[in-house]
Design an enzyme around this catalytic site. Structure first.
Site, mmCIF file in Angstrom:
data_model
loop_
_atom_site.group_PDB
_atom_site.id
_atom_site.type_symbol
_atom_site.label_atom_id
_atom_site.label_comp_id
_atom_site.label_asym_id
_atom_site.label_seq_id
_atom_site.Cartn_x
_atom_site.Cartn_y
_atom_site.Cartn_z
ATOM 1 N N ASP A 269 -49.871 60.968 40.487
ATOM 2 C CA ASP A 269 -50.917 61.964 39.865
ATOM 3 C C ASP A 269 -51.601 62.404 41.011
ATOM 4 O O ASP A 269 -52.266 61.816 41.634
ATOM 5 C CB ASP A 269 -51.821 61.033 38.807
ATOM 6 C CG ASP A 269 -52.549 61.964 38.131
ATOM 7 O OD1 ASP A 269 -53.003 63.022 38.207
ATOM 8 O OD2 ASP A 269 -53.346 61.576 37.266
ATOM 9 N N GLU B 235 -57.413 57.000 70.244
ATOM 10 C CA GLU B 235 -56.390 55.993 69.841
ATOM 11 C C GLU B 235 -55.091 56.515 69.696
ATOM 12 O O GLU B 235 -54.200 55.854 69.073
ATOM 13 C CB GLU B 235 -56.751 55.057 68.578
ATOM 14 C CG GLU B 235 -56.765 55.823 67.069
ATOM 15 C CD GLU B 235 -57.498 55.028 66.283
ATOM 16 O OE1 GLU B 235 -56.945 53.993 65.952
ATOM 17 O OE2 GLU B 235 -58.679 55.350 65.714
ATOM 18 N N CYS C 92 -61.436 53.882 65.819
ATOM 19 C CA CYS C 92 -62.085 55.036 65.440
ATOM 20 C C CYS C 92 -63.617 54.977 65.857
ATOM 21 O O CYS C 92 -64.419 55.979 65.731
ATOM 22 C CB CYS C 92 -62.316 55.070 63.809
ATOM 23 S SG CYS C 92 -60.656 55.273 63.150
ATOM 24 N N THR D 173 -53.794 59.716 53.719
ATOM 25 C CA THR D 173 -54.963 59.814 54.274
ATOM 26 C C THR D 173 -54.710 59.934 55.865
ATOM 27 O O THR D 173 -55.453 60.138 56.621
ATOM 28 C CB THR D 173 -55.824 58.409 54.337
ATOM 29 O OG1 THR D 173 -54.997 57.504 55.032
ATOM 30 C CG2 THR D 173 -55.895 58.008 53.051
ATOM 31 N N SER E 178 -59.107 46.526 55.171
ATOM 32 C CA SER E 178 -59.924 47.347 55.978
ATOM 33 C C SER E 178 -61.173 47.986 55.482
ATOM 34 O O SER E 178 -62.152 48.146 55.897
ATOM 35 C CB SER E 178 -58.810 48.494 56.537
ATOM 36 O OG SER E 178 -59.441 49.173 57.451
ATOM 37 N N HIS F 80 -68.155 57.106 58.885
ATOM 38 C CA HIS F 80 -66.776 57.072 59.504
ATOM 39 C C HIS F 80 -65.982 57.346 57.932
ATOM 40 O O HIS F 80 -66.047 56.632 57.125
ATOM 41 C CB HIS F 80 -66.357 55.983 59.822
ATOM 42 C CG HIS F 80 -64.876 55.881 60.103
ATOM 43 N ND1 HIS F 80 -64.245 57.012 60.734
ATOM 44 C CD2 HIS F 80 -64.028 54.843 59.850
ATOM 45 C CE1 HIS F 80 -62.888 56.498 60.989
ATOM 46 N NE2 HIS F 80 -62.669 55.227 60.405
ATOM 47 N N LYS G 280 -68.739 54.837 48.197
ATOM 48 C CA LYS G 280 -68.733 53.551 48.033
ATOM 49 C C LYS G 280 -69.969 52.800 48.851
ATOM 50 O O LYS G 280 -70.569 51.893 48.674
ATOM 51 C CB LYS G 280 -67.320 52.772 48.414
ATOM 52 C CG LYS G 280 -66.375 53.198 47.409
ATOM 53 C CD LYS G 280 -65.017 52.420 47.809
ATOM 54 C CE LYS G 280 -63.730 52.867 47.144
ATOM 55 N NZ LYS G 280 -63.521 52.200 45.810
ATOM 56 N N ASN H 63 -57.938 62.111 57.824
ATOM 57 C CA ASN H 63 -58.347 61.135 58.784
ATOM 58 C C ASN H 63 -58.433 61.615 60.296
ATOM 59 O O ASN H 63 -57.292 62.010 60.652
ATOM 60 C CB ASN H 63 -57.877 59.890 58.773
ATOM 61 C CG ASN H 63 -58.662 58.742 59.367
ATOM 62 O OD1 ASN H 63 -59.500 59.015 60.025
ATOM 63 N ND2 ASN H 63 -58.236 57.606 59.142
ATOM 64 N N SER I 67 -61.598 50.072 63.365
ATOM 65 C CA SER I 67 -60.752 48.928 63.099
ATOM 66 C C SER I 67 -60.555 47.844 64.315
ATOM 67 O O SER I 67 -60.840 48.179 65.236
ATOM 68 C CB SER I 67 -59.529 49.125 62.485
ATOM 69 O OG SER I 67 -59.563 49.909 61.363
#
Ligand code: COA
Length: 389
Positions: free
Chosen positions: A29, A79, A111, A152, A201, A233, A242, A277, A310
């Site tokens: 979806d 990276e 990152c 992403t 993560s 980030h 969130k 990203n 990370s």
């Protein structure tokens, strides 16, 4: 003495895939990508662009505007490195025509690298206040086709000129950071695609956000309400909501109503929603988006920034927007660049994804694609050859 971001410029590749097309191909979806993770489009990097050309393309408007003579340091955070030894900053240094009396290095911590670079640049400029530093962050986010990370993916670059008397954002000296050895996302040297445990993560991102915030609060005495906006980030933009929710809870502040929440958070999300990203560039892409899109004048307002790499490294810090900052933004350049991108079909996306540059060192010539001022023309005798268009 004020030290901070004098100019900030953002660059994305000239091709783009609408995530609704990807959703259809994956039998998902489209609302999952657009609403559930908060991404609309992903930047597609043609074969003749890489982190060097993306970074140099981001930096060109800055050096054209501010001049080149005082720049004594170039740090490129990535990276998505193109060589195990030589710093990508040296290729950018040449393409941008910077002075020979200049230090050029590359830094890495997923990152988080650009934040380390910004802090190092600020320290160097503090020691030699008449000089400037160029901080570059460029990355290409690649995951396996049809994996959870695929929607992403993205790419882009940020360039920031760091100086005393910054015209855009003066950095506050206080910051809070946190380091921990974990395996949530990584890319071994033999792989082109990152390995990620996305759920773990995200959990670690939110856990370390609170740790970094606590340390920042202890160092500065500031609470959430001392910041007009926050830039996070953004591995996917939904994480900003969130994060804000977690910080409100930690600070004992009720979550604002939805329209107020969107007013606080959305201006920083526009660019990342359109590029996907950009790893090291992400949080500064969010800052550029906020400065370009906040309807209210942000002069003298404090912005909080959260940088997560990370592995993992987290830092919460802040800065104060400078009076007259709007006169020094590249808002129109950013808008034109994003609006003029060429949409690709699913087939074109997959062809570009699978485009095979020889990995045995054989000579290679790259066909010209649309892009900024610089491109990768070819590889000869194991040497990458860049050119200005
Ligand atoms: N409409 C609206 N929302 C929907 C939906 C629909 N039809 N279907 C699912 N969603 C929501 C889910 O409820 C979920 O929201 P929530 O997290 O608020 O609960 C969200 O979409 C994602 O769904 P989920 O099933 O968790 O997705 P996923 O298993 O495909 O994984 C990521 C999502 C982000 C974890 C994955 O894309 C990933 O690993 N990305 C890489 C992240 C990364 O690189 N991290 C490292 C650097 S920091």
């Amino acid at each position: 003495m004020n030290i901070g971001i004098d100019l900030i410029s953002f660059h994305a590749p000239s091709y783009v895939l609408d995530l609704r097309i990807l959703a259809e191909m994956r039998g998902v979806d489209p609302d999952k990508f657009v609403i559930g993770i908060g991404q609309e489009r992903m930047a597609i990097v043609p074969p003749d662009q890489d982190i060097v050309t993306l970074a140099a393309n981001a930096a060109l408007p800055i050096v054209d505007k501010a001049g080149r003579d005082d720049i004594e340091l170039v740090i490129l955070a990535t990276e998505s490195g193109i060589d195990q030894s030589k710093a990508a900053a040296l290729f950018c240094h040449k393409l941008l025509g910077l002075p020979a009396a200049c230090r050029c290095i590359e830094v890495k911590e997923a990152c988080y690298g650009a934040t380390a670079a910004l802090r190092m640049a600020a320290a160097m400029v503090a020691a030699r206040p008449h000089t400037k530093a160029l901080v570059l962050a460029a990355d290409i986010a690649r995951y396996d086709l049809a994996s959870p990370g695929e929607p992403t993916q993205g790419a882009g670059a940020i360039a920031m000129l760091v100086s005393t008397r910054p015209r855009v954002l003066a950095l506050d000296p206080e910051s809070g950071f946190h380091a921990e050895d974990i395996m949530d996302f990584w890319r071994p040297n033999y792989r082109e695609e990152a390995i990620v445990d996305g759920k773990y993560s995200t959990r670690m991102y939110l856990t370390t956000l609170l740790r970094a915030w606590k340390n920042y609060h202890a160092a500065s005495g500031r609470s959430l309400t001392d910041h007009a906006h926050l830039c996070f980030h953004l591995p996917f933009t939904k994480i900003a909501y969130k994060s804000f929710e977690r910080l409100c809870k930690a600070d004992g502040i009720p979550l604002p109503p939805r329209d107020e929440l969107e007013r606080l958070i959305d201006p920083a999300l526009h660019y990342n929603r359109q590029t996907g990203n950009t790893y090291a560039a992400c949080v500064y892409e969010a800052l550029a988006s906020l400065l370009d899109h906040a309807p209210a004048n942000l002069a003298r307002k404090r912005i909080g920034l959260f940088s997560y790499g990370s592995g993992c490294m987290a830092e919460f810090f802040s800065g104060v927007v400078q009076a007259g900052y709007r006169d020094h933004l590249f808002t129109d350049t950013h808008r034109t660049m994003l609006d003029s991108r060429t949409p690709v079909t699913y087939r074109q996306y997959e062809d570009i994804f699978n485009y095979g540059v020889p990995s045995d060192g054989a000579d290679h010539v790259f066909a010209p694609y649309r892009g900024g001022a610089f491109r990768l023309a070819g590889i000869k005798d194991h040497k990458r050859r860049y050119e200005a268009k």
